[in-house]
Design an enzyme around this catalytic site. Structure first.
Site, short mmCIF file in Angstrom:
data_model
loop_
_atom_site.label_atom_id
_atom_site.label_comp_id
_atom_site.label_asym_id
_atom_site.label_seq_id
_atom_site.Cartn_x
_atom_site.Cartn_y
_atom_site.Cartn_z
N SER A 179 0.81 -1.22 0.00
CA SER A 179 0.00 0.00 0.00
C SER A 179 0.83 1.27 0.00
O SER A 179 0.35 2.31 -0.42
CB SER A 179 -0.95 -0.01 1.20
OG SER A 179 -0.22 -0.12 2.41
N HIS A 207 -5.33 -3.28 -2.88
CA HIS A 207 -4.93 -2.38 -3.97
C HIS A 207 -4.77 -3.08 -5.32
O HIS A 207 -4.46 -2.44 -6.31
CB HIS A 207 -3.64 -1.66 -3.62
CG HIS A 207 -3.76 -0.83 -2.39
ND1 HIS A 207 -4.31 0.42 -2.39
CD2 HIS A 207 -3.46 -1.10 -1.10
CE1 HIS A 207 -4.32 0.91 -1.16
NE2 HIS A 207 -3.81 0.00 -0.36
N LYS A 239 -11.82 0.95 -2.15
CA LYS A 239 -10.75 1.45 -3.03
C LYS A 239 -11.25 1.43 -4.48
O LYS A 239 -12.09 2.23 -4.84
CB LYS A 239 -9.47 0.69 -2.75
CG LYS A 239 -8.92 1.20 -1.40
CD LYS A 239 -7.94 0.36 -0.68
CE LYS A 239 -7.65 1.03 0.66
NZ LYS A 239 -7.01 0.15 1.61
C1 LIG Z 1 -6.93 0.07 3.01
C2 LIG Z 1 -6.31 -1.23 3.38
C3 LIG Z 1 -6.89 -2.05 4.34
C4 LIG Z 1 -8.06 -1.61 5.17
O1 LIG Z 1 -9.22 -1.55 4.45
P1 LIG Z 1 -10.40 -0.62 4.97
O2 LIG Z 1 -11.61 -1.12 4.30
O3 LIG Z 1 -10.04 0.77 4.59
O4 LIG Z 1 -10.46 -0.78 6.46
C5 LIG Z 1 -6.33 -3.29 4.57
N1 LIG Z 1 -5.23 -3.69 3.90
C6 LIG Z 1 -4.63 -2.90 2.99
C7 LIG Z 1 -3.42 -3.40 2.27
C8 LIG Z 1 -5.14 -1.64 2.72
O5 LIG Z 1 -4.52 -0.84 1.85
#
Ligand SMILES: *Cc1c(COP(=O)(O)O)cnc(C)c1O
Length: 383
Positions: A179, A207, A239
């Site tokens: 991330s 992602h 996302k």
């Molecule tokens: C954003 C993210 C999460 C958390 O997801 P949310 O739905 O925002 O709580 C978990 N793992 C990774 C790699 C992320 O980028």
């Protein structure tokens, strides 16, 4: 020490180390143009990779479902919060990921806590990439398993750690796309090791889904890995899907087990059904977004090319996440401020999100950006 002096001292220390964080408040939807205090900013700090957060048809679907299913789910899934759209979305996500079943969680953070703490305990071992997302680290703590962190993307280090482990159960957990770096985990090699060492494998593809692979199938589609290779897949819906929430996808047996055991699933209110309803449509959009993905990948290549020409200290990345390495937190904050003054929004990422002294600007590209936006960003970074 009484509470307030303690809080004050802690905050002051944070400020002195340039680690103090503040929120930006903006006045519209999540798009590439954000409105802050009456000014417009070009946004390079969103995970809305395909531009679906502001997609009118998805919003209309949510509005219609709001009237039909009400504002809140009103209960946890196992009580009376599991409504038709939740159920249908789980099936749609199962088809999308080519797995038997999926299970909705309220957030990705909770999905990671839920699956890991349900699967392993203090008799077991968890193997994690050093740069895994914070939610996986917190899940490790919650599970009380013995944690082994291997060097970033270093498969031989992982092999070594696995070979030395005598734990009852071994679980490997990795981000699919990292991330804060934007690079991709060597999943084919990791899957081979998992098989060799009888370890379970989980991929957090927050992602990768929607961005990589055929029809946006994510990191696993990119490497053509099946449920046999990677039995546990975590995806987020906040996302590339443009909504909110998360899911675990896998065999029916895994999902059945999680319904019994995953506490962050059991003891929380279900996401609003209107969100689930819009997300069913968002999965279609993601599958059919080849044009958006092609444009996005063009932008990624242009960014890499232009940044390398200008000798910007970027990490190599084929994903929308692009890191400009600054190292010192104060410099990263100063650079982010300078861009902000020029109407460009890029957040400075500092410890503890990334290791100490590896502060960076984290740039994210979206299918809604134009090449001219990327050129303007590069211009501002090199001015
Ligand atoms: C954003 C993210 C999460 C958390 O997801 P949310 O739905 O925002 O709580 C978990 N793992 C990774 C790699 C992320 O980028």
């Amino acid at each position: 020490m009484t509470l307030n002096p303690y809080l004050h001292a802690a905050i002051e220390q944070h400020k002195q180390q340039h680690l103090y964080r503040q929120r930006l408040c903006h006045d519209g939807a999540q798009t590439v143009q954000l409105h802050i205090d009456g000014k417009t900013y070009l946004n390079f700090s969103s995970n809305d990779y395909l531009g679906l957060a502001s997609q009118p048809q998805l919003i209309a679907q949510a509005q219609q479902a709001l009237s039909q299913y009400g504002l809140g789910a009103g209960a946890a899934h196992l009580v009376t919060g599991h409504q038709r759209p939740h159920h249908d979305l789980e099936q749609r996500l199962a088809t999308f990921t080519q797995r038997q079943q999926s299970l909705l969680f309220s957030t990705g953070y909770m999905a990671n806590l839920g699956v890991i703490s349900a699967l392993i305990n203090r008799h077991d071992a968890l193997f994690m990439d050093k740069l895994n997302h914070a939610s996986l680290l917190d899940a490790a703590l919650l599970s009380r398993a013995q944690v082994h962190r291997y060097r970033h993307r270093d498969v031989s280090h992982l092999a070594q750690l696995l070979a030395h482990s005598t734990a009852r159960h071994k679980l490997i957990a990795t981000d699919g796309v990292f991330s804060m770096e934007g690079d991709v985990a060597p999943l084919a090699d990791i899957a081979a090791l998992a098989k060799q060492h009888d370890a379970w494998l989980m991929v957090d593809d927050a992602h990768g889904l929607g961005v990589l692979g055929n029809k946006g199938g994510g990191s696993l589609a990119h490497f053509e890995l099946s449920t046999v290779d990677v039995p546990i897949l975590m995806g987020t819906l906040g996302k590339a899907f443009g909504g909110f929430g998360a899911f675990i996808a896998g065999d029916g047996l895994l999902i059945d087990y999680l319904i019994q055991r995953a506490r962050p699933y059991i003891y929380t209110t279900a996401m609003p059904a209107a969100m689930a309803s819009a997300l069913i449509m968002a999965v279609d959009w993601v599958e059919q977004a080849d044009d958006r993905r092609a444009h996005l990948h063009q932008l990624i290549q242009s960014f890499q090319q232009l940044a390398n020409q200008k000798r910007l200290p970027i990490l190599a990345s084929d994903t929308p996440i692009q890191a400009v390495m600054v190292k010192q937190a104060d410099k990263a904050v100063a650079l982010s401020r300078r861009l902000f003054q020029q109407g460009i929004l890029v957040t400075a990422i500092r410890s503890p999100t990334v290791p100490h002294n590896s502060a960076r600007l984290r740039i994210t590209l979206s299918a809604h950006h134009q090449l001219s936006d990327v050129e303007r960003l590069i211009g501002a970074l090199t001015a």
